[in-house]
Design an enzyme around this catalytic site. Structure first.
Site, PDB file in Angstrom:
ATOM      1  N   ASP A 130       0.967  -1.138   0.068  1.00 41.16           N
ATOM      2  CA  ASP A 130       0.052  -0.059   0.043  1.00 41.16           C
ATOM      3  C   ASP A 130       1.016   1.150  -0.022  1.00 41.16           C
ATOM      4  O   ASP A 130       1.809   1.537   0.775  1.00 41.16           O
ATOM      5  CB  ASP A 130      -0.770   0.093   1.197  1.00 41.16           C
ATOM      6  CG  ASP A 130      -1.294  -1.383   1.795  1.00 41.16           C
ATOM      7  OD1 ASP A 130      -1.211  -2.211   0.804  1.00 41.16           O
ATOM      8  OD2 ASP A 130      -1.981  -1.460   2.989  1.00 41.16           O
ATOM      9  N   GLU A 301     -10.354  -2.877   4.991  1.00 42.01           N
ATOM     10  CA  GLU A 301      -8.981  -2.400   5.012  1.00 42.01           C
ATOM     11  C   GLU A 301      -8.934  -0.943   4.436  1.00 42.01           C
ATOM     12  O   GLU A 301      -9.674  -0.729   3.446  1.00 42.01           O
ATOM     13  CB  GLU A 301      -7.870  -3.172   4.430  1.00 42.01           C
ATOM     14  CG  GLU A 301      -7.751  -4.834   4.569  1.00 42.01           C
ATOM     15  CD  GLU A 301      -6.758  -5.632   3.955  1.00 42.01           C
ATOM     16  OE1 GLU A 301      -6.130  -6.094   4.689  1.00 42.01           O
ATOM     17  OE2 GLU A 301      -6.429  -5.586   2.719  1.00 42.01           O
TER      18      GLU A 301
END
Ligand code: FRU
Length: 547
Positions: A130, A301
């Site tokens: 990420d 998430e």
């Protein structure tokens, strides 16, 4: 007898543990890098770096004894001139395979490696996932990210850091947030604390960048850090964690804080936090003390939450909340609670995951970067960042929808090589495309597809399908997509082709698709396929390298 054997085994095991823990090397740091060979077939062992007698960092890695798969490095700048002790729970011969140097192995080939994406950000060495802490500050876009510096597989989560002045050309600066006694460093965000509500600012720098991130161990906690030197050094807050909500949330999965300022002068900080099954809202006046406010289920998430004008009308704004898979809801937000006004929608599929939008952009654009889940076979790095895109809201025949289009800055990389001002047949378009077969050359193709009937169309590379669209079933690559046009037979398309992957934006970004490309052949031939259709306004550009 059995007991004796067990006792002997226990003794042997204990002995080898003691021996293993004794592997040690100590030296004074006088060169910048420690080069370490990696072999994925070997087991992982623990390596502890201790500088000047203070325990500093423990990592897991699999050091090669024979021919390595690739070399990684540990930047030793922070230890320069100090005594560095390495403790290792694997065989001591592994430690002899590492060496200090002022260059990394492969330095002269850096960014020129065969399968290095040429216009998508990748880290020099190791694994990335990420994007984290996306923030604009004093002329620079900062991109931190989930980084495993010691392997092309996930682990040892650390924050890497890169900066850019134009969102396109990035400079990797190195790692800034390292695993500590709370665990590894999971995802999080950054804000500029313009009013110094946190008190981290100083006379010399009253506007700190403040970071909120997750630490991952037995369960996950939220911590903060700050920087007073333009994002180069991150100082962890002494009273971390600032949120430990696993009991209240009824889950160990509480992570990925995304922080922003809500309201004017007397506003407050808002944190969207993934907890258990969706996005929770916390608020704070100082970024240190947080109060739980609300929760909206249906996300997994990496939450985000932001406000956008609909069709560019500042008098008509809507809030969007989303999760890692690109699933979003549109609604209202009063500073404490998100109220959905739509169902769950999805505007992208493929390698896209775990996106985040920038904080504090100078022109107010809502700019998103996502993790591109893509591997580059045989390379010493894994994954890439997707192209930065601008998010906008539009009224469509199905209601308000989120569009995502590459930011204008990406266009500066394009060099026009072919244009057609009249409609072309598929055969003629394919003839034009046949001039661009260099697998190393980035390509951008833009066109409007006009189907005469609801029939299948596809885009292929070397005969294999990259994507297809079947309007009779409303299927784009096998997933339902209802185009903006009533008939669904005419839609703009934009395709970005890098060395190892492709990103496709259709319907002016109302839908996008990304996927890896099969690599390794000396040429690649792109072709459209389709019967009753014409292709309008075709433009083909080469895409310059960002390195
Ligand atoms: C999403 C994610 C985050 C987490 C991070 C760990 O890809 O699972 O939820 O913080 O990756 O690397």
């Amino acid at each position: 007898m059995k007991k004796t054997i067990i006792a002997i085994l226990c003794l042997l095991m204990a002995g080898s543990l003691v021996l293993a823990q004794e592997a040690q090397r100590e030296f004074k740091v006088n060169q910048r890098y420690l080069n370490i060979p990696i072999d994925h077939q070997r087991d992982n062992f623990k390596l502890l770096f201790t500088a000047n007698g203070v325990d500093s960092l423990s990592v897991d890695l699999s050091i090669a004894q024979g021919e390595p798969d690739y070399w990684i490095y540990k930047d030793l700048s922070a230890y320069m001139g100090k005594k560095l002790k390495l403790n290792y729970d694997g065989p001591s011969t592994d430690l002899d395979r590492m060496y200090m140097a002022d260059t990394i192995v492969g330095q002269s080939l850096l960014y020129k490696e065969k399968l290095r994406p040429q216009f998508h950000y990748t880290t020099r060495r190791g694994w990335t996932n990420d994007p984290n802490g996306l923030v604009y500050y004093k002329g620079e876009y900062h991109m931190y990210y989930q980084h495993n510096p010691y392997s092309t597989g996930w682990g040892n989560m650390t924050w890497g850091h890169a900066v850019s002045r134009d969102l396109v050309h990035w400079e990797e600066l190195g790692d800034v947030l390292f695993p500590d006694r709370f665990g590894t460093m999971f995802s999080g965000s950054a804000v500029v604390d313009w009013r110094n509500t946190s008190g981290f600012g100083t006379k010399a720098n009253p506007t700190p960048i403040v970071y909120a991130y997750t630490t991952h161990a037995q369960w996950q906690k939220q911590c903060i850090a700050y920087s007073l030197d333009n994002g180069r050094t991150l100082v962890k807050y002494a009273d971390n964690p600032v949120i430990d909500s696993h009991e209240a949330a009824g889950s160990h999965e509480t992570r990925d804080p995304k922080v922003f300022w809500y309201g004017g002068e007397d506003g407050h900080w808002v944190m969207a936090l993934f907890e258990k099954d969706g996005n929770s809202i916390y608020t704070s006046d100082d970024l240190k003390n947080w109060t739980y406010r609300s929760h909206v289920a249906g996300f997994d998430e990496c939450p985000d939450l932001f406000c956008l004008p609909v069709d560019g009308d500042p008098a008509n704004k809507k809030w969007v909340t989303l999760g890692a898979a690109g699933i979003y809801m549109i609604g209202d937000f009063d500073g404490y609670k998100f109220t959905p006004e739509s169902g769950r929608h999805q505007n992208t599929l493929g390698t896209f995951y775990a996106s985040q939008t920038f904080s504090d952009t100078p022109d107010g654009r809502r700019i998103q970067i996502a993790w591109g889940r893509i591997s580059h076979p045989g390379m010493p790095f894994h994954s890439q960042m997707q192209l930065p895109t601008e998010l906008t809201l539009h009224t469509t025949r199905d209601g308000i929808r989120l569009a995502s289009n590459p930011v204008l800055e990406v266009k500066t990389l394009l060099d026009r090589k072919f244009t057609a001002d009249k409609a072309m047949s598929v055969e003629d378009v394919n003839k034009a495309l046949a001039q661009f077969t260099d697998p190393n050359q980035g390509l951008h193709i833009k066109a409007t597809m006009k189907l005469e009937a609801a029939c299948y169309t596809a885009f292929k590379m070397n005969g294999a399908e990259v994507f297809d669209y079947n309007p009779s079933f409303g299927l784009f690559n096998g997933h339902f997509y209802s185009t903006k046009e009533i008939s669904g037979l005419e839609f703009p398309i934009e395709i970005y082709i890098d060395r190892t992957g492709v990103e496709v934006f259709i319907d002016n970004g109302l839908y996008s698709w990304s996927s890896p490309l099969v690599c390794g052949s000396d040429t690649r031939l792109f072709e459209f396929e389709g019967w009753a259709m014409t292709i309008h306004d075709l433009a083909i550009d080469t895409v310059a390298s960002i390195w």
